[in-house]
Design a protein around this motif. Structure first.
Motif, PDB file in Angstrom:
ATOM      1  N   THR A  80      -5.353  -5.236 -23.030  1.00 17.16           N
ATOM      2  CA  THR A  80      -5.470  -6.595 -23.578  1.00 17.16           C
ATOM      3  C   THR A  80      -4.185  -7.406 -23.357  1.00 17.16           C
ATOM      4  O   THR A  80      -4.248  -8.589 -23.043  1.00 17.16           O
ATOM      5  N   LEU A  81      -3.045  -6.745 -23.486  1.00 16.33           N
ATOM      6  CA  LEU A  81      -1.772  -7.441 -23.245  1.00 16.33           C
ATOM      7  C   LEU A  81      -1.645  -7.838 -21.776  1.00 16.33           C
ATOM      8  O   LEU A  81      -1.130  -8.909 -21.450  1.00 16.33           O
ATOM      9  N   ASN A  82      -2.139  -6.969 -20.895  1.00 15.15           N
ATOM     10  CA  ASN A  82      -2.111  -7.257 -19.463  1.00 15.15           C
ATOM     11  C   ASN A  82      -3.011  -8.454 -19.138  1.00 15.15           C
ATOM     12  O   ASN A  82      -2.626  -9.350 -18.384  1.00 15.15           O
ATOM     13  N   MET A  83      -4.198  -8.480 -19.750  1.00 14.54           N
ATOM     14  CA  MET A  83      -5.111  -9.611 -19.572  1.00 14.54           C
ATOM     15  C   MET A  83      -4.459 -10.897 -20.071  1.00 14.54           C
ATOM     16  O   MET A  83      -4.540 -11.947 -19.431  1.00 14.54           O
ATOM     17  N   PHE A  84      -3.824 -10.806 -21.226  1.00 17.08           N
ATOM     18  CA  PHE A  84      -3.163 -11.970 -21.831  1.00 17.08           C
ATOM     19  C   PHE A  84      -2.084 -12.515 -20.896  1.00 17.08           C
ATOM     20  O   PHE A  84      -2.006 -13.727 -20.664  1.00 17.08           O
ATOM     21  N   ASP A  85      -1.265 -11.627 -20.347  1.00 16.67           N
ATOM     22  CA  ASP A  85      -0.194 -12.050 -19.437  1.00 16.67           C
ATOM     23  C   ASP A  85      -0.763 -12.717 -18.182  1.00 16.67           C
ATOM     24  O   ASP A  85      -0.234 -13.732 -17.712  1.00 16.67           O
ATOM     25  N   ASN A  86      -1.844 -12.137 -17.636  1.00 11.43           N
ATOM     26  CA  ASN A  86      -2.466 -12.700 -16.437  1.00 11.43           C
ATOM     27  C   ASN A  86      -3.038 -14.089 -16.711  1.00 11.43           C
ATOM     28  O   ASN A  86      -2.923 -15.002 -15.886  1.00 11.43           O
ATOM     29  N   ILE A  87      -3.667 -14.240 -17.877  1.00 15.17           N
ATOM     30  CA  ILE A  87      -4.236 -15.539 -18.248  1.00 15.17           C
ATOM     31  C   ILE A  87      -3.125 -16.575 -18.449  1.00 15.17           C
ATOM     32  O   ILE A  87      -3.233 -17.717 -18.008  1.00 15.17           O
ATOM     33  N   CYS A  88      -2.043 -16.162 -19.099  1.00 11.24           N
ATOM     34  CA  CYS A  88      -0.889 -17.068 -19.302  1.00 11.24           C
ATOM     35  C   CYS A  88      -0.333 -17.555 -17.968  1.00 11.24           C
ATOM     36  O   CYS A  88      -0.028 -18.745 -17.809  1.00 11.24           O
ATOM     37  N   ASP A  89      -0.206 -16.639 -17.004  1.00 14.10           N
ATOM     38  CA  ASP A  89       0.299 -17.007 -15.674  1.00 14.10           C
ATOM     39  C   ASP A  89      -0.625 -18.027 -15.012  1.00 14.10           C
ATOM     40  O   ASP A  89      -0.169 -19.001 -14.410  1.00 14.10           O
ATOM     41  N   GLY A  90      -1.934 -17.793 -15.139  1.00 13.92           N
ATOM     42  CA  GLY A  90      -2.914 -18.707 -14.554  1.00 13.92           C
ATOM     43  C   GLY A  90      -2.864 -20.076 -15.194  1.00 13.92           C
ATOM     44  O   GLY A  90      -2.938 -21.104 -14.510  1.00 13.92           O
ATOM     45  N   ILE A  91      -2.734 -20.104 -16.526  1.00 18.90           N
ATOM     46  CA  ILE A  91      -2.661 -21.372 -17.257  1.00 18.90           C
ATOM     47  C   ILE A  91      -1.409 -22.151 -16.858  1.00 18.90           C
ATOM     48  O   ILE A  91      -1.453 -23.362 -16.636  1.00 18.90           O
ATOM     49  N   ASP A  92      -0.284 -21.453 -16.750  1.00 14.92           N
ATOM     50  CA  ASP A  92       0.969 -22.108 -16.342  1.00 14.92           C
ATOM     51  C   ASP A  92       0.823 -22.745 -14.961  1.00 14.92           C
ATOM     52  O   ASP A  92       1.286 -23.871 -14.728  1.00 14.92           O
ATOM     53  N   HIS A  93       0.163 -22.028 -14.072  1.00 13.04           N
ATOM     54  CA  HIS A  93      -0.031 -22.528 -12.702  1.00 13.04           C
ATOM     55  C   HIS A  93      -0.890 -23.797 -12.719  1.00 13.04           C
ATOM     56  O   HIS A  93      -0.584 -24.780 -12.039  1.00 13.04           O
ATOM     57  N   ILE A  94      -1.960 -23.785 -13.514  1.00 13.60           N
ATOM     58  CA  ILE A  94      -2.852 -24.949 -13.627  1.00 13.60           C
ATOM     59  C   ILE A  94      -2.110 -26.147 -14.212  1.00 13.60           C
ATOM     60  O   ILE A  94      -2.213 -27.265 -13.712  1.00 13.60           O
ATOM     61  N   CYS A  95      -1.338 -25.909 -15.268  1.00 15.61           N
ATOM     62  CA  CYS A  95      -0.589 -26.992 -15.925  1.00 15.61           C
ATOM     63  C   CYS A  95       0.409 -27.634 -14.965  1.00 15.61           C
ATOM     64  O   CYS A  95       0.589 -28.858 -14.963  1.00 15.61           O
ATOM     65  N   ASN A  96       1.056 -26.823 -14.146  1.00 15.34           N
ATOM     66  CA  ASN A  96       2.057 -27.336 -13.209  1.00 15.34           C
ATOM     67  C   ASN A  96       1.423 -28.149 -12.077  1.00 15.34           C
ATOM     68  O   ASN A  96       2.058 -29.022 -11.500  1.00 15.34           O
ATOM     69  N   ALA A  97       0.148 -27.840 -11.766  1.00 12.14           N
ATOM     70  CA  ALA A  97      -0.509 -28.494 -10.631  1.00 12.14           C
ATOM     71  C   ALA A  97      -1.492 -29.586 -11.037  1.00 12.14           C
ATOM     72  O   ALA A  97      -2.056 -30.262 -10.176  1.00 12.14           O
ATOM     73  N   SER A  98      -1.702 -29.789 -12.339  1.00 17.29           N
ATOM     74  CA  SER A  98      -2.786 -30.676 -12.791  1.00 17.29           C
ATOM     75  C   SER A  98      -2.484 -32.154 -12.554  1.00 17.29           C
ATOM     76  O   SER A  98      -1.338 -32.591 -12.579  1.00 17.29           O
ATOM     77  N   HIS A  99      -3.560 -32.929 -12.318  1.00 18.33           N
ATOM     78  CA  HIS A  99      -3.450 -34.373 -12.100  1.00 18.33           C
ATOM     79  C   HIS A  99      -3.405 -35.125 -13.425  1.00 18.33           C
ATOM     80  O   HIS A  99      -2.692 -36.102 -13.568  1.00 18.33           O
ATOM     81  N   ASN A 100      -4.222 -34.677 -14.381  1.00 22.34           N
ATOM     82  CA  ASN A 100      -4.219 -35.312 -15.696  1.00 22.34           C
ATOM     83  C   ASN A 100      -4.671 -34.309 -16.745  1.00 22.34           C
ATOM     84  O   ASN A 100      -5.293 -33.284 -16.407  1.00 22.34           O
ATOM     85  N   PRO A 101      -4.369 -34.549 -18.028  1.00 25.27           N
ATOM     86  CA  PRO A 101      -4.649 -33.561 -19.078  1.00 25.27           C
ATOM     87  C   PRO A 101      -6.133 -33.307 -19.334  1.00 25.27           C
ATOM     88  O   PRO A 101      -6.489 -32.272 -19.896  1.00 25.27           O
ATOM     89  N   ILE A 102      -6.993 -34.228 -18.926  1.00 25.56           N
ATOM     90  CA  ILE A 102      -8.435 -34.014 -19.101  1.00 25.56           C
ATOM     91  C   ILE A 102      -8.922 -32.964 -18.106  1.00 25.56           C
ATOM     92  O   ILE A 102      -9.556 -31.968 -18.484  1.00 25.56           O
ATOM     93  N   GLU A 103      -8.599 -33.178 -16.847  1.00 22.06           N
ATOM     94  CA  GLU A 103      -8.967 -32.189 -15.818  1.00 22.06           C
ATOM     95  C   GLU A 103      -8.282 -30.850 -16.092  1.00 22.06           C
ATOM     96  O   GLU A 103      -8.863 -29.784 -15.864  1.00 22.06           O
ATOM     97  N   GLU A 104      -7.065 -30.918 -16.593  1.00 22.08           N
ATOM     98  CA  GLU A 104      -6.293 -29.707 -16.882  1.00 22.08           C
ATOM     99  C   GLU A 104      -7.021 -28.809 -17.875  1.00 22.08           C
ATOM    100  O   GLU A 104      -7.149 -27.597 -17.647  1.00 22.08           O
TER     101      GLU A 104
END
Length: 201
Positions: free
Chosen positions: A52-76
């Motif tokens: 579960t901790l491994n899943m959590f870390d992977n999801i956090c990494d994915g979320i960070d990547h999306i936030c850094n690349a997003s055009h606007n907070p709605i699409e994000e």
């Protein structure tokens, strides 16, 4: 080997549920002996915790990547929802429910970590929405971020939203639109409506 065991276990837990999967199942899937698993993990609880901790870390990494690349907070927010749903395989086996029921301490620890991560991430996203005029200027960013987490956790309550009546995809989609319509400015509502229209399947 430890990493392989964690990854395969996480995959099985998400597909079949934390309670249903046995150490024998994991050993068979990996083509190793159960003894090898126990050399790396004292018991199933330790393995569930690591997975579960491994899943959590992977999801956090994915979320960070999306936030850094997003055009606007709605699409994000929609991109994050889609990423998490895909990663968690739409939670078809209700892993969250099983984790809470059979491993309450692990579930509680994970819930705390999820809140800490989501609170920071959502607050940042909210502020970006306010600054760009997509969200209303007078919203209480900290309060809304906490409400959003509470709502996302609440829709996973099987006693209130039974899986026999609601799919997790429907719940997350409906809650996200409900949340955004409450905080969007007029410009934000236009952006939201356009985004929903363009992405309707």
């Amino acid at each position: 080997m430890r990493k392989k065991i964690i990854n395969k276990s996480a995959e099985l837990f998400l597909t079949l549920g934390f309670k249903s999967v046995t150490m024998d199942d994991i050993a068979n899937e990996l083509g190793i002996s159960k003894k090898t698993i126990y050399q790396n993990f004292d018991n199933k609880t330790k393995l569930v915790e690591a997975a579960t901790l491994n899943m959590f870390d992977n999801i956090c990494d994915g979320i960070d990547h999306i936030c850094n690349a997003s055009h606007n907070p709605i699409e994000e927010l929609y991109d994050i929802k889609m990423f998490v749903m895909t990663y968690l395989k739409n939670e078809k086996a209700s892993p969250q429910f099983q984790l809470k029921k059979y491993y309450p301490q692990i579930h509680q620890n994970l819930q705390t970590k999820q809140f800490e991560k989501m609170h920071i991430s959502v607050k940042h996203s909210m502020q970006k929405g306010v600054d760009t005029g997509l969200f209303r200027q007078n919203i209480d960013v900290d309060f809304i971020a906490r409400m959003y987490f509470n709502g996302m956790s609440g829709i996973k309550d099987e006693s209130i939203f039974p899986s026999t009546l609601f799919t997790m995809e429907y719940l997350t989609e409906s809650y996200l639109e409900y949340h955004l319509r409450a905080i969007c400015s007029e410009d934000g509502l236009k952006t939201l409506t356009q985004f929903i229209t363009n992405n309707q399947s």
